[in-house]
Design a protein around this motif. Structure first.
Motif, PDB file in Angstrom:
ATOM      1  N   LYS A  33       0.856  -1.188   0.000  1.00  0.00           N
ATOM      2  CA  LYS A  33       0.000   0.000   0.000  1.00  0.00           C
ATOM      3  C   LYS A  33       0.893   1.239   0.000  1.00  0.00           C
ATOM      4  O   LYS A  33       1.851   1.320   0.763  1.00  0.00           O
ATOM      5  CB  LYS A  33      -0.894   0.014   1.235  1.00  0.00           C
ATOM      6  N   LEU A  34       0.594   2.167  -0.890  1.00  0.00           N
ATOM      7  CA  LEU A  34       1.331   3.431  -0.924  1.00  0.00           C
ATOM      8  C   LEU A  34       0.834   4.346   0.192  1.00  0.00           C
ATOM      9  O   LEU A  34      -0.332   4.270   0.589  1.00  0.00           O
ATOM     10  CB  LEU A  34       1.104   4.146  -2.262  1.00  0.00           C
ATOM     11  N   PRO A  35       1.704   5.226   0.670  1.00  0.00           N
ATOM     12  CA  PRO A  35       1.228   6.254   1.601  1.00  0.00           C
ATOM     13  C   PRO A  35       0.146   7.103   0.921  1.00  0.00           C
ATOM     14  O   PRO A  35       0.027   7.113  -0.311  1.00  0.00           O
ATOM     15  CB  PRO A  35       2.482   7.089   1.882  1.00  0.00           C
ATOM     16  N   SER A  36      -0.613   7.826   1.704  1.00  0.00           N
ATOM     17  CA  SER A  36      -1.676   8.662   1.146  1.00  0.00           C
ATOM     18  C   SER A  36      -1.086   9.765   0.269  1.00  0.00           C
ATOM     19  O   SER A  36       0.096  10.114   0.385  1.00  0.00           O
ATOM     20  CB  SER A  36      -2.488   9.299   2.275  1.00  0.00           C
ATOM     21  N   VAL A  37      -1.929  10.321  -0.589  1.00  0.00           N
ATOM     22  CA  VAL A  37      -1.517  11.437  -1.442  1.00  0.00           C
ATOM     23  C   VAL A  37      -0.968  12.568  -0.580  1.00  0.00           C
ATOM     24  O   VAL A  37       0.099  13.125  -0.870  1.00  0.00           O
ATOM     25  CB  VAL A  37      -2.701  11.949  -2.297  1.00  0.00           C
ATOM     26  N   ARG A  38      -1.684  12.882   0.481  1.00  0.00           N
ATOM     27  CA  ARG A  38      -1.267  13.979   1.363  1.00  0.00           C
ATOM     28  C   ARG A  38       0.099  13.700   1.989  1.00  0.00           C
ATOM     29  O   ARG A  38       0.972  14.560   2.033  1.00  0.00           O
ATOM     30  CB  ARG A  38      -2.317  14.213   2.442  1.00  0.00           C
ATOM     31  N   ASP A  39       0.319  12.459   2.462  1.00  0.00           N
ATOM     32  CA  ASP A  39       1.609  12.111   3.067  1.00  0.00           C
ATOM     33  C   ASP A  39       2.743  12.159   2.044  1.00  0.00           C
ATOM     34  O   ASP A  39       3.830  12.670   2.328  1.00  0.00           O
ATOM     35  CB  ASP A  39       1.553  10.723   3.713  1.00  0.00           C
ATOM     36  N   LEU A  40       2.498  11.623   0.858  1.00  0.00           N
ATOM     37  CA  LEU A  40       3.521  11.667  -0.188  1.00  0.00           C
ATOM     38  C   LEU A  40       3.831  13.112  -0.578  1.00  0.00           C
ATOM     39  O   LEU A  40       4.997  13.478  -0.746  1.00  0.00           O
ATOM     40  CB  LEU A  40       3.069  10.877  -1.419  1.00  0.00           C
ATOM     41  N   ALA A  41       2.787  13.916  -0.713  1.00  0.00           N
ATOM     42  CA  ALA A  41       2.976  15.320  -1.092  1.00  0.00           C
ATOM     43  C   ALA A  41       3.765  16.067  -0.029  1.00  0.00           C
ATOM     44  O   ALA A  41       4.663  16.861  -0.344  1.00  0.00           O
ATOM     45  CB  ALA A  41       1.627  15.997  -1.328  1.00  0.00           C
ATOM     46  N   VAL A  46       5.437  19.102  -2.118  1.00  0.00           N
ATOM     47  CA  VAL A  46       4.692  19.564  -3.288  1.00  0.00           C
ATOM     48  C   VAL A  46       3.206  19.647  -2.939  1.00  0.00           C
ATOM     49  O   VAL A  46       2.756  19.111  -1.932  1.00  0.00           O
ATOM     50  CB  VAL A  46       4.885  18.630  -4.511  1.00  0.00           C
ATOM     51  N   ASN A  47       2.466  20.290  -3.795  1.00  0.00           N
ATOM     52  CA  ASN A  47       1.030  20.399  -3.653  1.00  0.00           C
ATOM     53  C   ASN A  47       0.394  19.016  -3.833  1.00  0.00           C
ATOM     54  O   ASN A  47       0.782  18.278  -4.728  1.00  0.00           O
ATOM     55  CB  ASN A  47       0.520  21.371  -4.736  1.00  0.00           C
ATOM     56  N   PRO A  48      -0.592  18.659  -2.990  1.00  0.00           N
ATOM     57  CA  PRO A  48      -1.249  17.354  -3.148  1.00  0.00           C
ATOM     58  C   PRO A  48      -1.839  17.126  -4.544  1.00  0.00           C
ATOM     59  O   PRO A  48      -1.853  15.999  -5.033  1.00  0.00           O
ATOM     60  CB  PRO A  48      -2.357  17.374  -2.084  1.00  0.00           C
ATOM     61  N   ASN A  49      -2.292  18.191  -5.195  1.00  0.00           N
ATOM     62  CA  ASN A  49      -2.829  18.037  -6.556  1.00  0.00           C
ATOM     63  C   ASN A  49      -1.747  17.577  -7.534  1.00  0.00           C
ATOM     64  O   ASN A  49      -2.024  16.805  -8.451  1.00  0.00           O
ATOM     65  CB  ASN A  49      -3.448  19.338  -7.050  1.00  0.00           C
ATOM     66  N   THR A  50      -0.528  18.055  -7.334  1.00  0.00           N
ATOM     67  CA  THR A  50       0.589  17.640  -8.183  1.00  0.00           C
ATOM     68  C   THR A  50       0.907  16.175  -7.948  1.00  0.00           C
ATOM     69  O   THR A  50       1.132  15.409  -8.895  1.00  0.00           O
ATOM     70  CB  THR A  50       1.834  18.518  -7.909  1.00  0.00           C
ATOM     71  N   SER A  70      -9.733   1.789   0.169  1.00  0.00           N
ATOM     72  CA  SER A  70      -8.528   1.340   0.870  1.00  0.00           C
ATOM     73  C   SER A  70      -7.261   2.092   0.510  1.00  0.00           C
ATOM     74  O   SER A  70      -6.263   1.997   1.205  1.00  0.00           O
ATOM     75  CB  SER A  70      -8.299  -0.150   0.591  1.00  0.00           C
ATOM     76  N   GLY A  71      -7.268   2.790  -0.626  1.00  0.00           N
ATOM     77  CA  GLY A  71      -6.081   3.533  -1.041  1.00  0.00           C
ATOM     78  C   GLY A  71      -5.451   2.966  -2.301  1.00  0.00           C
ATOM     79  O   GLY A  71      -6.073   2.214  -3.043  1.00  0.00           O
ATOM     80  N   ARG A  72      -4.203   3.351  -2.499  1.00  0.00           N
ATOM     81  CA  ARG A  72      -3.476   2.923  -3.699  1.00  0.00           C
ATOM     82  C   ARG A  72      -2.458   1.847  -3.339  1.00  0.00           C
ATOM     83  O   ARG A  72      -1.804   1.901  -2.310  1.00  0.00           O
ATOM     84  CB  ARG A  72      -2.763   4.106  -4.329  1.00  0.00           C
ATOM     85  N   PHE A  73      -2.308   0.904  -4.276  1.00  0.00           N
ATOM     86  CA  PHE A  73      -1.427  -0.232  -4.070  1.00  0.00           C
ATOM     87  C   PHE A  73      -0.527  -0.437  -5.284  1.00  0.00           C
ATOM     88  O   PHE A  73      -0.890  -0.070  -6.400  1.00  0.00           O
ATOM     89  CB  PHE A  73      -2.250  -1.512  -3.842  1.00  0.00           C
ATOM     90  N   ILE A  74       0.618  -1.056  -5.030  1.00  0.00           N
ATOM     91  CA  ILE A  74       1.537  -1.417  -6.102  1.00  0.00           C
ATOM     92  C   ILE A  74       0.964  -2.631  -6.816  1.00  0.00           C
ATOM     93  O   ILE A  74       0.460  -3.555  -6.180  1.00  0.00           O
ATOM     94  CB  ILE A  74       2.936  -1.769  -5.531  1.00  0.00           C
ATOM     95  N   SER A  75       1.062  -2.637  -8.131  1.00  0.00           N
ATOM     96  CA  SER A  75       0.588  -3.774  -8.914  1.00  0.00           C
ATOM     97  C   SER A  75       1.223  -5.056  -8.402  1.00  0.00           C
ATOM     98  O   SER A  75       2.402  -5.082  -8.051  1.00  0.00           O
ATOM     99  CB  SER A  75       0.952  -3.581 -10.390  1.00  0.00           C
ATOM    100  N   GLU A  76       0.454  -6.108  -8.386  1.00  0.00           N
ATOM    101  CA  GLU A  76       0.968  -7.409  -7.966  1.00  0.00           C
ATOM    102  C   GLU A  76       1.550  -8.168  -9.143  1.00  0.00           C
ATOM    103  O   GLU A  76       2.033  -9.285  -8.989  1.00  0.00           O
ATOM    104  CB  GLU A  76      -0.141  -8.195  -7.267  1.00  0.00           C
ATOM    105  N   ASP A  77       1.532  -7.546 -10.310  1.00  0.00           N
ATOM    106  CA  ASP A  77       2.081  -8.133 -11.528  1.00  0.00           C
ATOM    107  C   ASP A  77       3.598  -7.929 -11.545  1.00  0.00           C
ATOM    108  O   ASP A  77       4.108  -6.928 -12.040  1.00  0.00           O
ATOM    109  CB  ASP A  77       1.426  -7.485 -12.755  1.00  0.00           C
ATOM    110  N   ALA A  78       4.325  -8.886 -10.973  1.00  0.00           N
ATOM    111  CA  ALA A  78       5.788  -8.785 -10.883  1.00  0.00           C
ATOM    112  C   ALA A  78       6.417  -8.720 -12.268  1.00  0.00           C
ATOM    113  O   ALA A  78       7.460  -8.075 -12.459  1.00  0.00           O
ATOM    114  CB  ALA A  78       6.344  -9.969 -10.095  1.00  0.00           C
ATOM    115  N   GLN A  79       5.795  -9.351 -13.251  1.00  0.00           N
ATOM    116  CA  GLN A  79       6.318  -9.323 -14.623  1.00  0.00           C
ATOM    117  C   GLN A  79       6.312  -7.892 -15.168  1.00  0.00           C
ATOM    118  O   GLN A  79       7.261  -7.477 -15.829  1.00  0.00           O
ATOM    119  CB  GLN A  79       5.488 -10.256 -15.517  1.00  0.00           C
ATOM    120  N   LYS A  80       5.271  -7.141 -14.877  1.00  0.00           N
ATOM    121  CA  LYS A  80       5.184  -5.749 -15.334  1.00  0.00           C
ATOM    122  C   LYS A  80       6.333  -4.927 -14.742  1.00  0.00           C
ATOM    123  O   LYS A  80       6.965  -4.136 -15.436  1.00  0.00           O
ATOM    124  CB  LYS A  80       3.845  -5.137 -14.944  1.00  0.00           C
TER     125      LYS A  80
END
Length: 126
Positions: A33-41, A46-50, A70-80
């Motif tokens: 799971k990625l951190p929230s947009v606000r936390d990453l921003a 940077v601005n959360p919109n960016t 639930s939020g954003r997640f990294i693809s489980e497609d290891a091949q990708k």
């Protein structure tokens, strides 16, 4: 995470590239799971919109996905992820070869320098 941004390219693309690098290098693993947009921003200053725009770019590429509540997640497609890693490696090699050719080196000379440098690296590591 070190976020080094400059004015040479759009900020959202630099953010997307940084997150993509973090995924490819294993900082984020498939299914994480990625951190929230606000936390990453906030982390990137940077601005959360960016940041939102950067994440949308990564979603378009299929590298991340959103689960509605639930939020954003990294693809489980290891091949990708592997294919992206290989493509980035090839691009780096192409840039290196182009730079060396601009300096006047032929392919055999470049290969010789690479072999010598790899040997030196191995000696330093042992």
């Amino acid at each position: 995470m070190a976020w080094v941004l400059d004015d040479s390219r759009p900020i959202y693309l630099q953010l997307a590239n940084k997150i993509q690098s973090d995924i490819i290098s294993g900082i984020y693993r498939p299914g994480d799971k990625l951190p929230s947009v606000r936390d990453l921003a906030m982390d990137a200053a940077v601005n959360p919109n960016t940041m939102q725009k950067a994440l949308m770019e990564l979603e378009r590429s299929g590298l991340i996905y959103t689960q509605r509540t639930s939020g954003r997640f990294i693809s489980e497609d290891a091949q990708k992820v592997t294919v992206m890693k290989e493509n980035l490696a090839k691009e780096q090699i192409r840039q290196f070869l182009s730079s060396m050719q601009q300096l006047g080196f032929e392919n055999q000379e470049i290969l010789h320098f690479m072999e010598e440098t790899l040997k030196e690296e191995r000696r330093w590591k042992h």
